[in-house]
Design an enzyme around this catalytic site. Structure first.
Site, PDB file in Angstrom:
ATOM      1  N   PHE A  74      21.397  -3.560  87.288  1.00 62.03           N
ATOM      2  CA  PHE A  74      21.230  -4.034  88.671  1.00 62.03           C
ATOM      3  C   PHE A  74      22.293  -3.481  89.624  1.00 62.03           C
ATOM      4  O   PHE A  74      22.249  -3.754  90.822  1.00 62.03           O
ATOM      5  CB  PHE A  74      21.224  -5.571  88.716  1.00 62.03           C
ATOM      6  CG  PHE A  74      22.484  -6.244  88.207  1.00 62.03           C
ATOM      7  CD1 PHE A  74      23.605  -6.400  89.017  1.00 62.03           C
ATOM      8  CD2 PHE A  74      22.549  -6.715  86.895  1.00 62.03           C
ATOM      9  CE1 PHE A  74      24.753  -7.025  88.554  1.00 62.03           C
ATOM     10  CE2 PHE A  74      23.699  -7.340  86.420  1.00 62.03           C
ATOM     11  CZ  PHE A  74      24.806  -7.491  87.260  1.00 62.03           C
TER      12      PHE A  74
ATOM     13  N   ARG B 246      33.592 -22.000  93.596  1.00 65.17           N
ATOM     14  CA  ARG B 246      32.501 -21.577  92.702  1.00 65.17           C
ATOM     15  C   ARG B 246      31.510 -22.738  92.499  1.00 65.17           C
ATOM     16  O   ARG B 246      30.300 -22.531  92.476  1.00 65.17           O
ATOM     17  CB  ARG B 246      33.058 -21.131  91.343  1.00 65.17           C
ATOM     18  CG  ARG B 246      33.816 -19.815  91.398  1.00 65.17           C
ATOM     19  CD  ARG B 246      32.928 -18.607  91.510  1.00 65.17           C
ATOM     20  NE  ARG B 246      32.141 -18.358  90.320  1.00 65.17           N
ATOM     21  CZ  ARG B 246      31.445 -17.247  90.128  1.00 65.17           C
ATOM     22  NH1 ARG B 246      31.406 -16.279  91.057  1.00 65.17           N
ATOM     23  NH2 ARG B 246      30.742 -17.079  89.035  1.00 65.17           N
TER      24      ARG B 246
ATOM     25  N   THR C 233      24.738 -18.378  89.576  1.00 64.66           N
ATOM     26  CA  THR C 233      24.399 -17.035  90.077  1.00 64.66           C
ATOM     27  C   THR C 233      22.908 -16.920  90.384  1.00 64.66           C
ATOM     28  O   THR C 233      22.516 -16.398  91.428  1.00 64.66           O
ATOM     29  CB  THR C 233      24.805 -15.976  89.029  1.00 64.66           C
ATOM     30  OG1 THR C 233      26.196 -16.126  88.744  1.00 64.66           O
ATOM     31  CG2 THR C 233      24.530 -14.566  89.535  1.00 64.66           C
TER      32      THR C 233
ATOM     33  N   ARG D 244      23.847 -22.025  97.101  1.00 63.59           N
ATOM     34  CA  ARG D 244      22.695 -21.283  96.571  1.00 63.59           C
ATOM     35  C   ARG D 244      21.534 -22.230  96.271  1.00 63.59           C
ATOM     36  O   ARG D 244      20.360 -21.867  96.473  1.00 63.59           O
ATOM     37  CB  ARG D 244      23.119 -20.507  95.328  1.00 63.59           C
ATOM     38  CG  ARG D 244      24.030 -19.318  95.658  1.00 63.59           C
ATOM     39  CD  ARG D 244      24.727 -18.811  94.412  1.00 63.59           C
ATOM     40  NE  ARG D 244      25.454 -17.562  94.615  1.00 63.59           N
ATOM     41  CZ  ARG D 244      26.302 -17.058  93.728  1.00 63.59           C
ATOM     42  NH1 ARG D 244      26.527 -17.684  92.583  1.00 63.59           N
ATOM     43  NH2 ARG D 244      26.928 -15.910  93.973  1.00 63.59           N
TER      44      ARG D 244
ATOM     45  N   ASN E 257      21.367 -14.048  96.763  1.00 63.25           N
ATOM     46  CA  ASN E 257      21.944 -15.387  96.561  1.00 63.25           C
ATOM     47  C   ASN E 257      23.027 -15.747  97.578  1.00 63.25           C
ATOM     48  O   ASN E 257      23.866 -16.602  97.330  1.00 63.25           O
ATOM     49  CB  ASN E 257      22.402 -15.575  95.107  1.00 63.25           C
ATOM     50  CG  ASN E 257      23.479 -14.598  94.694  1.00 63.25           C
ATOM     51  OD1 ASN E 257      23.965 -13.816  95.516  1.00 63.25           O
ATOM     52  ND2 ASN E 257      23.871 -14.631  93.433  1.00 63.25           N
TER      53      ASN E 257
ATOM     54  N   HIS F 230      29.168 -14.697  97.890  1.00 63.25           N
ATOM     55  CA  HIS F 230      30.029 -14.317  96.765  1.00 63.25           C
ATOM     56  C   HIS F 230      31.313 -15.123  96.832  1.00 63.25           C
ATOM     57  O   HIS F 230      31.818 -15.385  97.921  1.00 63.25           O
ATOM     58  CB  HIS F 230      30.384 -12.824  96.855  1.00 63.25           C
ATOM     59  CG  HIS F 230      31.520 -12.452  95.956  1.00 63.25           C
ATOM     60  ND1 HIS F 230      31.336 -12.124  94.631  1.00 63.25           N
ATOM     61  CD2 HIS F 230      32.870 -12.409  96.164  1.00 63.25           C
ATOM     62  CE1 HIS F 230      32.519 -11.890  94.081  1.00 63.25           C
ATOM     63  NE2 HIS F 230      33.466 -12.048  94.989  1.00 63.25           N
TER      64      HIS F 230
ATOM     65  N   GLU G 259      40.296  -9.047  94.922  1.00 61.00           N
ATOM     66  CA  GLU G 259      39.287  -8.965  95.983  1.00 61.00           C
ATOM     67  C   GLU G 259      39.905  -9.185  97.361  1.00 61.00           C
ATOM     68  O   GLU G 259      39.535  -8.496  98.319  1.00 61.00           O
ATOM     69  CB  GLU G 259      38.166  -9.978  95.693  1.00 61.00           C
ATOM     70  CG  GLU G 259      37.366  -9.577  94.456  1.00 61.00           C
ATOM     71  CD  GLU G 259      36.453 -10.675  93.907  1.00 61.00           C
ATOM     72  OE1 GLU G 259      36.368 -11.751  94.523  1.00 61.00           O
ATOM     73  OE2 GLU G 259      35.843 -10.435  92.845  1.00 61.00           O
TER      74      GLU G 259
HETATM   75  N1  UDP Z   1      23.092  -9.783  90.257  1.00 61.28           N
HETATM   76  C1  UDP Z   1      21.815  -9.279  90.297  1.00 61.28           C
HETATM   77  N2  UDP Z   1      21.085  -9.281  89.138  1.00 61.28           N
HETATM   78  C2  UDP Z   1      21.567  -9.770  87.964  1.00 61.28           C
HETATM   79  C3  UDP Z   1      22.873 -10.292  87.939  1.00 61.28           C
HETATM   80  C4  UDP Z   1      23.612 -10.292  89.108  1.00 61.28           C
HETATM   81  O1  UDP Z   1      21.349  -8.832  91.337  1.00 61.28           O
HETATM   82  O2  UDP Z   1      20.855  -9.740  86.950  1.00 61.28           O
HETATM   83  C5  UDP Z   1      23.880  -9.788  91.500  1.00 61.28           C
HETATM   84  C6  UDP Z   1      23.940 -11.175  92.132  1.00 61.28           C
HETATM   85  O3  UDP Z   1      23.809 -11.026  93.539  1.00 61.28           O
HETATM   86  C7  UDP Z   1      25.322 -11.671  91.769  1.00 61.28           C
HETATM   87  C8  UDP Z   1      26.109 -10.371  91.733  1.00 61.28           C
HETATM   88  O4  UDP Z   1      25.215  -9.408  91.203  1.00 61.28           O
HETATM   89  O5  UDP Z   1      25.811 -12.597  92.733  1.00 61.28           O
HETATM   90  C9  UDP Z   1      27.350 -10.403  90.890  1.00 61.28           C
HETATM   91  O6  UDP Z   1      27.029 -10.902  89.608  1.00 61.28           O
HETATM   92  P1  UDP Z   1      27.969 -11.980  88.888  1.00 61.28           P
HETATM   93  O7  UDP Z   1      27.462 -12.122  87.493  1.00 61.28           O
HETATM   94  O8  UDP Z   1      29.390 -11.592  89.079  1.00 61.28           O
HETATM   95  O9  UDP Z   1      27.612 -13.338  89.670  1.00 61.28           O
HETATM   96  P2  UDP Z   1      28.396 -14.217  90.734  1.00 61.28           P
HETATM   97  O10 UDP Z   1      29.854 -14.162  90.356  1.00 61.28           O
HETATM   98  O11 UDP Z   1      28.125 -13.621  92.092  1.00 61.28           O
HETATM   99  O12 UDP Z   1      27.792 -15.589  90.615  1.00 61.28           O
END
Ligand code: UDP
Length: 152
Positions: free
Chosen positions: A60, A88, A94, A105, A115, A118, A129
């Site tokens: 992705f 968080r 996520t 979310r 979503n 971040h 970051e």
């Molecule tokens: N993401 C995606 N497809 C997936 C997993 C993640 O598009 O299968 C995107 C999603 O927008 C997510 C970001 O990649 O917020 C970063 O992934 P992470 O696992 O770090 O999740 P987060 O920390 O944002 O909850």
């Protein structure tokens, strides 16, 4: 009294386009967290790849980088007690299908790739970051007037 723990938060392009910036900032303010820095920017290709470097090998990744560059985002440094896990928890899972109602979310999103927001997942990620998006001089030091009512 007021804790100096920091996290990095970004309203993603879908959140900006959908007019959710004010709602999201309000949630952090009402919780008692302090906005220490904030700006709107369009993320460059280089910055997008740095930000999501840990996902570089994932299928992705190209879609994620393309999406994050696709419109303006609102980046923030947020401060408060226990702020990294607290924010968080305010975001929800996520995948919005698994995000509880009452989370950002869970209230505003349907798909993982859209979503809305971040936030850093650890104090180490927060440090990295924040430094990607902000110079030290862009981060304000001040007290909220209600801190004595927020912290015991
Ligand atoms: N993401 C995606 N497809 C997936 C997993 C993640 O598009 O299968 C995107 C999603 O927008 C997510 C970001 O990649 O917020 C970063 O992934 P992470 O696992 O770090 O999740 P987060 O920390 O944002 O909850």
């Amino acid at each position: 009294m007021a804790e100096l723990e920091r996290t990095f938060v970004m309203v993603k392009p879908d959140g900006v386009q959908r007019g959710l910036v004010g709602e999201i900032i309000s949630r952090f303010e009402r919780r008692g967290l302090k906005i220490a820095a904030m700006k709107m920017l369009v993320v460059s290709d280089e910055l997008a790849k740095q930000h999501y470097a840990e996902h570089a090998s994932k299928p992705f990744f190209p879609g994620l980088v393309g999406f994050i560059k696709s419109g303006p985002v609102v980046a923030m440094v947020v401060e408060g007690k226990n702020v990294v896990p607290l924010v968080r928890s305010m975001l929800g899972a996520t995948n919005p299908a698994n995000s509880n109602p009452g989370t950002i979310r869970g209230d505003f999103a349907l798909d993982t790739g859209r979503n809305v927001i971040h936030a850093s997942d650890s104090p180490e990620s927060a440090k990295r970051e924040i430094s990607l998006y902000f110079n030290t001089s862009e981060i304000a030091t001040y007290s909220r007037i209600d801190e004595q009512w927020l912290y015991e």
